[in-house]
Scaffold this motif. Structure first.
Motif, PDB file in Angstrom:
ATOM      1  N   LEU A 270      33.163 -12.493 -12.358  1.00  0.00           N
ATOM      2  CA  LEU A 270      32.176 -11.432 -12.563  1.00  0.00           C
ATOM      3  C   LEU A 270      31.821 -10.679 -11.285  1.00  0.00           C
ATOM      4  O   LEU A 270      31.149  -9.650 -11.348  1.00  0.00           O
ATOM      5  CB  LEU A 270      30.885 -12.029 -13.150  1.00  0.00           C
ATOM      6  CG  LEU A 270      30.959 -12.600 -14.562  1.00  0.00           C
ATOM      7  CD1 LEU A 270      29.607 -13.196 -14.960  1.00  0.00           C
ATOM      8  CD2 LEU A 270      31.377 -11.533 -15.557  1.00  0.00           C
ATOM      9  N   ARG A 271      32.262 -11.172 -10.128  1.00  0.00           N
ATOM     10  CA  ARG A 271      31.789 -10.584  -8.870  1.00  0.00           C
ATOM     11  C   ARG A 271      32.182  -9.122  -8.714  1.00  0.00           C
ATOM     12  O   ARG A 271      31.370  -8.283  -8.324  1.00  0.00           O
ATOM     13  CB  ARG A 271      32.305 -11.408  -7.684  1.00  0.00           C
ATOM     14  CG  ARG A 271      31.706 -12.799  -7.614  1.00  0.00           C
ATOM     15  CD  ARG A 271      32.355 -13.648  -6.531  1.00  0.00           C
ATOM     16  NE  ARG A 271      32.102 -15.059  -6.817  1.00  0.00           N
ATOM     17  CZ  ARG A 271      32.828 -16.057  -6.354  1.00  0.00           C
ATOM     18  NH1 ARG A 271      33.871 -15.805  -5.566  1.00  0.00           N
ATOM     19  NH2 ARG A 271      32.531 -17.296  -6.662  1.00  0.00           N
ATOM     20  N   ALA A 272      33.427  -8.791  -9.008  1.00  0.00           N
ATOM     21  CA  ALA A 272      33.871  -7.406  -8.840  1.00  0.00           C
ATOM     22  C   ALA A 272      33.137  -6.483  -9.801  1.00  0.00           C
ATOM     23  O   ALA A 272      32.708  -5.380  -9.436  1.00  0.00           O
ATOM     24  CB  ALA A 272      35.379  -7.317  -9.045  1.00  0.00           C
ATOM     25  N   GLU A 273      32.961  -6.939 -11.053  1.00  0.00           N
ATOM     26  CA  GLU A 273      32.285  -6.103 -12.054  1.00  0.00           C
ATOM     27  C   GLU A 273      30.816  -5.871 -11.697  1.00  0.00           C
ATOM     28  O   GLU A 273      30.312  -4.743 -11.782  1.00  0.00           O
ATOM     29  CB  GLU A 273      32.367  -6.770 -13.427  1.00  0.00           C
ATOM     30  CG  GLU A 273      31.589  -6.022 -14.507  1.00  0.00           C
ATOM     31  CD  GLU A 273      31.391  -6.854 -15.765  1.00  0.00           C
ATOM     32  OE1 GLU A 273      30.565  -6.440 -16.614  1.00  0.00           O
ATOM     33  OE2 GLU A 273      32.045  -7.907 -15.907  1.00  0.00           O
ATOM     34  N   LEU A 274      30.121  -6.947 -11.297  1.00  0.00           N
ATOM     35  CA  LEU A 274      28.692  -6.828 -11.043  1.00  0.00           C
ATOM     36  C   LEU A 274      28.393  -6.206  -9.688  1.00  0.00           C
ATOM     37  O   LEU A 274      27.314  -5.637  -9.495  1.00  0.00           O
ATOM     38  CB  LEU A 274      28.026  -8.205 -11.140  1.00  0.00           C
ATOM     39  CG  LEU A 274      28.116  -8.893 -12.509  1.00  0.00           C
ATOM     40  CD1 LEU A 274      27.376 -10.226 -12.477  1.00  0.00           C
ATOM     41  CD2 LEU A 274      27.565  -8.005 -13.616  1.00  0.00           C
ATOM     42  N   GLY A 275      29.290  -6.360  -8.740  1.00  0.00           N
ATOM     43  CA  GLY A 275      29.093  -5.746  -7.438  1.00  0.00           C
ATOM     44  C   GLY A 275      28.269  -6.570  -6.472  1.00  0.00           C
ATOM     45  O   GLY A 275      27.878  -6.070  -5.410  1.00  0.00           O
ATOM     46  N   PHE A 276      27.985  -7.822  -6.819  1.00  0.00           N
ATOM     47  CA  PHE A 276      27.291  -8.706  -5.885  1.00  0.00           C
ATOM     48  C   PHE A 276      27.851 -10.115  -6.074  1.00  0.00           C
ATOM     49  O   PHE A 276      28.403 -10.452  -7.122  1.00  0.00           O
ATOM     50  CB  PHE A 276      25.771  -8.670  -6.081  1.00  0.00           C
ATOM     51  CG  PHE A 276      25.289  -9.064  -7.463  1.00  0.00           C
ATOM     52  CD1 PHE A 276      24.918 -10.370  -7.753  1.00  0.00           C
ATOM     53  CD2 PHE A 276      25.194  -8.124  -8.486  1.00  0.00           C
ATOM     54  CE1 PHE A 276      24.470 -10.739  -9.014  1.00  0.00           C
ATOM     55  CE2 PHE A 276      24.745  -8.474  -9.754  1.00  0.00           C
ATOM     56  CZ  PHE A 276      24.377  -9.792 -10.025  1.00  0.00           C
ATOM     57  N   ASP A 277      27.708 -10.935  -5.028  1.00  0.00           N
ATOM     58  CA  ASP A 277      28.315 -12.265  -5.015  1.00  0.00           C
ATOM     59  C   ASP A 277      27.302 -13.390  -5.149  1.00  0.00           C
ATOM     60  O   ASP A 277      27.649 -14.494  -5.563  1.00  0.00           O
ATOM     61  CB  ASP A 277      29.092 -12.472  -3.710  1.00  0.00           C
ATOM     62  CG  ASP A 277      30.104 -11.364  -3.460  1.00  0.00           C
ATOM     63  OD1 ASP A 277      31.022 -11.224  -4.279  1.00  0.00           O
ATOM     64  OD2 ASP A 277      29.943 -10.640  -2.453  1.00  0.00           O
ATOM     65  N   VAL A 278      26.061 -13.132  -4.762  1.00  0.00           N
ATOM     66  CA  VAL A 278      24.997 -14.136  -4.809  1.00  0.00           C
ATOM     67  C   VAL A 278      23.748 -13.494  -5.401  1.00  0.00           C
ATOM     68  O   VAL A 278      23.396 -12.361  -5.043  1.00  0.00           O
ATOM     69  CB  VAL A 278      24.684 -14.702  -3.405  1.00  0.00           C
ATOM     70  CG1 VAL A 278      23.478 -15.637  -3.451  1.00  0.00           C
ATOM     71  CG2 VAL A 278      25.893 -15.429  -2.835  1.00  0.00           C
ATOM     72  N   LEU A 279      23.092 -14.227  -6.308  1.00  0.00           N
ATOM     73  CA  LEU A 279      21.820 -13.785  -6.870  1.00  0.00           C
ATOM     74  C   LEU A 279      20.714 -14.594  -6.202  1.00  0.00           C
ATOM     75  O   LEU A 279      20.805 -15.816  -6.092  1.00  0.00           O
ATOM     76  CB  LEU A 279      21.800 -14.001  -8.383  1.00  0.00           C
ATOM     77  CG  LEU A 279      20.562 -13.510  -9.141  1.00  0.00           C
ATOM     78  CD1 LEU A 279      20.416 -11.998  -9.017  1.00  0.00           C
ATOM     79  CD2 LEU A 279      20.639 -13.907 -10.617  1.00  0.00           C
ATOM     80  N   VAL A 280      19.664 -13.899  -5.766  1.00  0.00           N
ATOM     81  CA  VAL A 280      18.584 -14.512  -4.996  1.00  0.00           C
ATOM     82  C   VAL A 280      17.271 -14.384  -5.759  1.00  0.00           C
ATOM     83  O   VAL A 280      16.917 -13.290  -6.213  1.00  0.00           O
ATOM     84  CB  VAL A 280      18.434 -13.832  -3.616  1.00  0.00           C
ATOM     85  CG1 VAL A 280      17.331 -14.514  -2.799  1.00  0.00           C
ATOM     86  CG2 VAL A 280      19.750 -13.847  -2.857  1.00  0.00           C
ATOM     87  N   ALA A 281      16.543 -15.499  -5.876  1.00  0.00           N
ATOM     88  CA  ALA A 281      15.177 -15.464  -6.403  1.00  0.00           C
ATOM     89  C   ALA A 281      14.244 -15.175  -5.230  1.00  0.00           C
ATOM     90  O   ALA A 281      13.956 -16.060  -4.416  1.00  0.00           O
ATOM     91  CB  ALA A 281      14.825 -16.797  -7.060  1.00  0.00           C
TER      92      ALA A 281
END
Length: 658
Positions: A270-281
């Motif tokens: 999903l990284r290429a599609e979403l455009g980010f590699d890590v989700l941060v709270a």
């Protein structure tokens, strides 16, 4: 027989002053942020004093600290905020732990250490948080329970400044706050860590030569940033975020976070599609941020920077309402995030309103589970009660494990054909905690903040306030409660766990020791069983109130804030829920109903227990000329320890401040 009432306090708006009552002296074990000096009320004469009764485990108390920052900065020459730390958990009574919390949460005012709840009792506090305002002449003028009082406090401070400046009783100048000496460490109160994969062609992590994988990414909450460490867990590779508190997108040097806690690596596909590699709270920003590791670019994905306040009319935006729904949606202290394949989405532990939310990564965030009531209730996700869920991990079977901190519990959520359901593996409720191993239905934790699933399917728990790592192993045959053991002790507020399995089958556990500002590696034994320990059980220790046997009238006092009225446009504007521990304490009066008053019938054969009371009252702007009135659902939870005695008071009064 007529009996005198127990009156805990009076609900007032800022414009309705309490009767002239002298403030009680500030008594405790010692002071922080005063340069080693004690502070008396006489020292504060001429200043407006705001007493903030708090405990550092409590998310609502942390919200109040943030609410007060702006007021404190604006009125520093006339207003002295005094934090009165009155602990809930045993660990919070440790003066070293309190000093660390004052440092961690950047408390820039004097703090009284009140471990015996002496000053708490003198001011009739019954809930965390509670605010008490004392005027420059030493009289109490307001008493407020709960959060969300920023506007009311601002109005009251301005009124008191005008009044006492005119009387000549206001003294401007510096207060007693003395800033502590700064310290410098690579990490400062880190929260969670994830292992980044080896270089994947983009060249954004590591060199791919370390057998343990790539670098570590750490949520460095105290530095308001993310830190990338080498595979050894110590060597600094780079920092993402300027280190200044704020909500700013951009590259690694200009981006700003505010106490980030949770991290989740995006699935590779999903990284290429979403455009980010890590989700941060990004907890204090009430936001979810995305990080592109190639260049450290930070983007806000969900949350508008404002806190979701229970009952506010603009809280929930329907999914699909707009392409940027997630960016416009208010959130409340997201503490951890995890990708859950069974749901096809990220799940967010929304600690601030005791819920779980889902985020698809593409612009939609939705409420997933929890009623927003604080407590421990299992069942369908829509009916579950959580209590400041702070850690998430997914098992190989797809079950989502939860560290539910305020009920000191290990809980789970799983998707079924009939919808998501929740259950509890370890934990008893809001006021029961300790360090006890053995059968899981009798085991006790103390404010856990992190979880990780071990290779054999058991669950490691960062048992934060016990300074331990615990292990929950389900019963082998699926029957029975399972077992809890202790894997390690003597850790400094462990808050995050990361499992690493070596080629030879050896298992390491990387522990984020938050209060020690470091990552610690534990080699787990070949047999993961751990030790069986019993360091005792505890209940939250607060002053016990005597009430009479037989019938007792419960009255929740609610006064809408200035300029507001009860909001009954969509049905009843109030709600009262009552239960007891043990349940046998109440012969009659438990349950859920509309009026904010109720007759309780106490069991004379049960001499002690806790009354659990949740009250809600909806109010909105009273001016009919306002086309879109501002509305608010005022809610407060109380756990009132009581002792049933013959001839005791026959009335129990609690404040629900507007």
């Amino acid at each position: 027989m007529d009996r005198p009432p127990v009156v805990f306090t009076t609900g007032v708006t800022p414009h309705e002053r309490l009767p002239k009552v002298r403030a009680s002296e500030l008594v405790g074990r010692g002071w922080l942020n005063t340069g080693g000096k004690d502070v008396s009320l006489a020292d504060l004469r001429g200043k407006i004093v705001l007493l903030d009764f708090w405990t550092f485990c409590c998310i609502n108390c942390l919200h109040v600290l943030d609410e007060l920052r702006e007021i404190e900065a604006e009125h520093r020459d006339v207003l002295v905020i005094v934090g009165v730390h009155s602990p809930k958990f045993v660990h919070e009574a440790d003066p070293v732990a309190l000093a660390a919390a004052v440092d961690r949460y950047e408390v820039h005012h004097p703090v009284l250490d009140d471990p015996e709840l002496t000053t708490w009792s003198a001011y009739s506090a019954r809930a965390w948080p509670t605010l008490v305002v004392v005027d420059p002449e030493g009289y109490i003028v307001a008493h407020m329970a709960g959060e969300g009082h920023k506007n009311n406090v601002s109005v009251l401070v301005r009124e008191l400044v005008a009044e006492h400046e005119a009387k000549g009783t206001l003294h401007r100048g510096d207060g007693p706050y003395v800033a502590p000496e700064p310290t410098s460490t690579t990490l400062r109160f880190p929260a969670k860590a994830i292992r980044l994969p080896e270089a994947d062609g983009h060249g954004w992590v590591g060199d791919g030569t370390d057998p343990r994988g790539g670098t570590l990414l750490v949520a460095d909450a105290g530095h308001h940033s993310l830190v990338e460490l080498a595979a050894d867990g110590e060597t600094l590779v780079r920092r993402i975020g300027s280190g200044e508190r704020g909500l700013v997108d951009g590259g690694p040097d200009e981006a700003r976070f505010s106490e980030p806690n949770g991290l989740c690596l995006v699935p590779e596909e999903l990284r290429a599609e979403l455009g980010f590699d890590v989700l941060v709270a990004d907890t204090v920003n009430h936001a979810l941020r995305g990080v592109r590791l190639r260049d450290g670019l930070v983007t806000t994905l969900a949350g508008n920077g404002q806190q979701f306040m229970v009952g506010a009319g603009d809280n929930v935006l329907p999914a699909g309402e707009a392409p940027d729904q997630a960016r416009r949606q208010k959130l409340s202290s997201p503490w951890d995030v995890s990708w859950v394949p069974a749901l096809g989405s990220f799940v967010v532990a929304m600690a601030g309103n005791h819920t779980l939310w889902s985020f698809d990564g593409r612009g939609t965030v939705e409420h997933l589970a929890g009623t927003m009531n604080e407590g421990l209730v299992d069942g369908p996700a829509s009916e579950a009660w959580f209590a400041q869920t702070s850690g998430l991990a997914v098992g190989n079977d797809g079950r989502l494990w939860l560290a539910d901190s305020e009920v000191s519990a290990l809980r789970w959520l799983e998707a079924t054909p009939d919808g998501a359901r929740t259950g509890t593996a370890v934990g008893a409720g809001l006021f029961d905690f300790g360090h006890r191993d053995g059968a899981a239905d009798q085991a006790l934790l103390q404010h856990p903040l992190g979880v990780a699933v071990l290779p054999d399917g058991s669950v490691a728990i960062a048992d934060t306030y016990n300074g331990a790592v615990r292990r929950y192993a389900p019963a082998p045959d699926g029957e029975g409660p399972g077992e809890v053991t202790t894997l390690a002790q003597g850790l400094a507020e462990p808050s995050g766990l990361l499992v690493e399995v070596h080629e030879d089958g050896a298992v390491d556990l990387l522990v984020v020791e938050s209060a020690a500002h470091r990552i610690t590696r534990l080699r787990l034994p070949a047999r993961l069983a751990g030790e069986l320990l019993d360091a005792g059980a505890h209940r939250t220790a607060r002053p016990v109130s005597e009430i009479g046997a037989g019938e007792v009238r419960l009255d929740v006092v609610f006064t809408p804030a200035t300029g507001q009225k009860y909001d009954d446009r969509y049905g009843p504007s109030t709600r009262l829920q009552v239960s007891a521990s043990p349940p046998e304490l109440l012969l009659d009066g438990a349950g859920d109903d509309v009026p904010l008053e109720r007759v309780l019938r106490l069991n004379p054969e049960v001499t002690e227990g806790v009354l659990h009371v949740t009250a809600q009252a909806a109010s909105c702007d009273a001016d009919p000329a306002i086309e879109f009135p501002a509305c608010h659902l005022n809610q407060q939870d109380w756990g009132v320890p009581v002792r049933v005695v013959d001839g005791g008071p026959a009335e129990l009064s609690l404040p629900l401040h507007g």
